[in-house]
Write an enzyme that holds these catalytic residues in place. Structure first.
Site, mmCIF file in Angstrom:
data_model
loop_
_atom_site.group_PDB
_atom_site.id
_atom_site.type_symbol
_atom_site.label_atom_id
_atom_site.label_comp_id
_atom_site.label_asym_id
_atom_site.label_seq_id
_atom_site.Cartn_x
_atom_site.Cartn_y
_atom_site.Cartn_z
ATOM 1 N N GLN A 1 5.454 25.039 -9.124
ATOM 2 C CA GLN A 1 5.851 24.542 -7.537
ATOM 3 C C GLN A 1 6.514 25.682 -6.781
ATOM 4 O O GLN A 1 6.385 25.645 -5.529
ATOM 5 C CB GLN A 1 6.816 23.277 -7.641
ATOM 6 C CG GLN A 1 6.324 22.165 -8.584
ATOM 7 C CD GLN A 1 6.803 21.981 -9.851
ATOM 8 O OE1 GLN A 1 6.904 23.186 -10.662
ATOM 9 N NE2 GLN A 1 6.946 20.772 -10.648
ATOM 10 N N GLY B 1 4.949 13.613 -3.304
ATOM 11 C CA GLY B 1 4.870 15.019 -3.110
ATOM 12 C C GLY B 1 4.383 15.866 -4.376
ATOM 13 O O GLY B 1 3.604 15.104 -5.039
ATOM 14 N N THR C 1 14.714 24.301 -1.085
ATOM 15 C CA THR C 1 14.037 23.463 -2.213
ATOM 16 C C THR C 1 15.172 22.572 -2.778
ATOM 17 O O THR C 1 16.538 22.679 -2.349
ATOM 18 C CB THR C 1 13.499 24.228 -3.110
ATOM 19 O OG1 THR C 1 14.589 24.810 -3.876
ATOM 20 C CG2 THR C 1 12.529 25.469 -2.393
ATOM 21 N N CYS C 2 14.842 21.685 -3.792
ATOM 22 C CA CYS C 2 15.718 21.021 -4.477
ATOM 23 C C CYS C 2 16.709 21.792 -5.343
ATOM 24 O O CYS C 2 17.887 21.534 -5.276
ATOM 25 C CB CYS C 2 14.942 20.378 -5.771
ATOM 26 S SG CYS C 2 13.565 19.406 -5.392
ATOM 27 N N ASN C 3 16.470 23.093 -5.601
ATOM 28 C CA ASN C 3 17.347 24.077 -6.411
ATOM 29 C C ASN C 3 18.184 25.024 -5.604
ATOM 30 O O ASN C 3 18.825 25.809 -6.417
ATOM 31 C CB ASN C 3 16.565 24.443 -7.498
ATOM 32 C CG ASN C 3 16.266 23.409 -8.535
ATOM 33 O OD1 ASN C 3 16.935 22.502 -8.778
ATOM 34 N ND2 ASN C 3 14.951 23.325 -9.264
#
Lengths: 437, 243
Positions: free
Chosen positions: A119, A194, A47-49
């Site tokens: 999310q 998204g 994921t982004c993180n």
């Protein structure tokens, strides 16, 4: 056998480093991993993180090296190689209980940049589905992840962690209010279509932002999203014009290169009379060139910059987090109990088998010296069976009960030692207990 | 200033209330002073500085009613306090009025002090803008809503105060010319104070032209407001003290 987790997150790695390891389709990597002899099952969460590999490994030491090498080779993107020391500093390794706990905490959004954000659960589910689809998920991870989803559901229902989650969009609004006095006369541009953009769109609308525009590589997706929130939809080719008319820009779109670079933003600033522009880039890899922040009247925040806000968010929600942690701990113990019970099956089987073997041999020896009729012999056999069963009933029941608790493993080991089961197993096959058998 | 957090809001409200009370008392003092015979000359530097300090607070209070710029108090209050202390400790015996030129001299000091006060507010807004801008750029203020006003409001305060301040300053210069003409029969008295003030007025004319005539960035405007006020204070008060 061991459960291993190797990964990096917003806590250990900068966004520059994380974006190097971000991957869209985890299946090829997972297929390679489970083809390795030391790894039975694997799930990759990107994921982004965070980028994390979870594996059920039959050879923990070799598997650990294999997972690290996966970061060095399969997951490392193009570009200059990352220094080994930098990667070592960013990667963390968790084993067994700690790994289980981490998976549960991630699914419950306790470990998220924005604590309680919704999310992450969807992203974990996607990662699990991808692993199932490519056959990388077996009985252990196939049990762990549904348990993680159930835990997330419990946390959602039993705590207020997910109520009014402080989303990226909310942090963006708080920051925007330090730049702009009122948001009602401001226009926002959201690049991407998204889940993150959808949530941001919903939140920005609720915070009373004036005009909202959605731009996406596929205009049809932008149009579908925009229609639901009363926004306008655009293609990425309209970016220069959209930038000129927007005060707040939020980007989260795939792509290897930044969409907004200093020349493009400088031109837009000139055309908009140098009115301030607030840009939030939550894309990984980043969608806005960091050099844009050097421009006058542009305030650019990326995911790492938002972490301080998330820290204060985490402090505010400490009580809810403590409740969620208690749920996670209970669920972790439950899963560990199940795992232990799985490991206990061969022990119980060996114990029963050993008792039966002794009973039979002793019975045969006794009967061979006696001339008993069939009925009496059957009664003696029933007697021996009854004695063995009654003798075993209490320890086996106790063993099963204790497996749910912390002392389960100690009891299991004690049983193997007291009844010399390992000696017998080594005599028989030379193999130790294996929960997967 | 950057340390102002949410809790500081209460202190700001208290500070603004105290400033309003102080302005009321200061105004009453001016009223009493005006009733003296002979009426003291506003051209006296301590008195002019005291008047400018009072007008500074009034300008701030008026502006913060329209824009939410209470945090400007952290710069305005010390400025007004220093001005008042200076006036209190350097006050001399009131001079007698000048026959024929009293109107122009009063108007000159009143308008110039009003201009100085408003441009002081503009400078304070500009200074606070630069501090806040730097904090946001350096990603320090993330998350919590700050007690500082938004950049947009600080820029608006700067813009309004600059426009009004420059107008009053221009009228102050004009009435100063008329005062000199009435008293001495010539248009320009010369001297450090007059020349320095004219030079600063020209600087402000350029700044105001750039601010309202072109699409200047808010940060540059803030920088201009701070620089302009430092020059103006040096020209009006600094030169006056040196004399």
């Amino acid at each position: 056998m061991s459960l291993l987790l190797v990964g990096m997150s917003h806590r250990t790695a900068s966004v520059e480093l994380r974006e190097r390891y971000a991957i869209e389709d985890p299946r090829p990597v997972l297929s390679k991993l489970v083809a390795s002899p030391e790894i039975d099952e694997a799930v990759l969460l990107s994921t982004c993180n965070r980028v994390e590999l979870v594996a059920w490994a039959r050879e923990p030491d070799a598997a650990r090296l294999r997972l690290r090498s996966c970061f060095e080779r399969e997951l490392a993107g193009d570009g200059a190689p990352v220094r080994a020391a930098e990667l070592d500093g960013a990667l963390y390794e968790l084993v067994d209980g700690a790994a289980i706990r981490h998976v549960l905490r991630v699914a419950c959004a306790i470990d998220s940049l924005v604590v309680g954000e919704p999310q992450i659960l969807g992203q974990v589910k996607d990662a699990y589905r991808a692993a199932v689809a490519c056959g990388a998920c077996g009985p252990i991870l196939g049990r762990l992840y549904p348990r993680a989803f159930a835990t997330a559901k419990r946390v959602k229902n039993e705590t207020r962690l997910a109520e009014r989650p402080i989303s990226v969009a909310r942090v963006a609004v708080d920051l925007a209010r330090q730049i702009f006095e009122s948001l009602e006369d401001k226009a926002a541009l959201l690049v991407g279509a998204g889940d993150m953009i959808e949530l941001a769109l919903d939140s920005l609308r609720r915070h009373g932002l004036g005009a909202v525009r959605v731009a996406n590589r596929t205009p049809a997706r932008a149009a579908a999203l925009a229609a639901r929130f009363g926004a306008s939809a655009h293609g990425l080719d309209e970016l220069p014009e959209l930038l000129r008319r927007s005060d707040l820009v939020l980007t989260c779109i795939g792509g290897d290169r930044p969409l907004l670079d200093p020349p493009l933003v400088r031109q837009a600033l000139r055309e908009r009379g140098h009115r301030p522009l607030f840009a939030i880039d939550i894309g990984v890899p980043r969608n806005v060139d960091p050099a844009v922040n050097e421009l006058d009247n542009v305030y650019l925040y990326d995911l790492d910059d938002l972490s301080a806000a998330a820290e204060s968010n985490a402090r505010e929600r400490q009580r809810e987090v403590e409740q969620a942690e208690a749920i996670v701990l209970a669920e972790q113990q439950r899963f560990e109990g199940w795992l232990l019970a799985l490991a206990a099956v061969p022990t119980i089987r060996a114990l029963v088998s050993r008792a039966e073997q002794i009973r039979r041999s002793e019975l045969e020896r006794a009967l061979s010296g006696l001339a008993l009729d069939e009925r009496t012999a059957a009664a003696v056999e029933a007697l021996s069976r009854g004695i063995v069963n009654k003798l075993l009933h209490a320890p086996l029941s106790r063993l099963r009960e204790e497996l749910e608790g912390e002392a389960g493993l100690a009891h299991l080991e004690a049983a193997r030692a007291l009844f010399a089961l390992d000696d017998e197993a080594e005599d028989d096959s030379g193999e130790g207990p294996d929960p997967s058998r | 200033v950057t340390g102002l957090g949410v809790r500081a809001r209460r202190f700001l409200t208290l500070g603004v209330a105290l400033l309003a009370l102080a302005a009321l008392l200061h105004g009453a003092a001016f009223f009493e002073l005006h009733r003296l015979e002979p009426t003291p000359q506003l051209t006296d530097l301590p008195l002019a500085v005291s008047l400018a300090a009072w007008l500074l607070v009034l300008s701030f209070l008026a502006l913060q009613l329209r824009l939410r710029t209470r945090a400007l108090a952290v710069l305005v209050a010390p400025g007004a306090f220093l001005g008042t202390v200076f006036a209190a400790f350097s006050a001399s015996a009131p001079e007698s009025g000048e026959v024929g030129s009293a109107l122009w001299s009063h108007l000159h000091v009143l308008l110039a002090s009003g201009g100085l006060a408003l441009l002081g507010v503009a400078g304070a807004a500009g200074g606070l803008y630069l501090v806040h801008h730097r904090a946001i750029k350096r990603k320090h203020p993330v998350g919590l809503p700050s007690a500082l006003p938004s950049l947009e409001n600080l820029d608006r305060a700067n813009s309004i105060a600059t426009a009004l301040g420059f107008l009053l300053l221009s009228l102050g210069v004009l009435t100063g010319v008329l005062w000199v003409e009435t008293r001495e029969g010539r248009l320009w008295p010369g001297g450090l104070h007059a020349n320095a003030t004219l030079a600063v007025w020209l600087v402000y004319a350029v700044l105001v032209g750039a601010r309202f005539g072109t699409k200047q960035s808010a940060r540059i405007a803030a920088l201009g407001a701070v620089t302009g006020f430092v020059l103006l204070a040096a020209a009006v008060i600094g030169v006056g003290v040196l004399r």
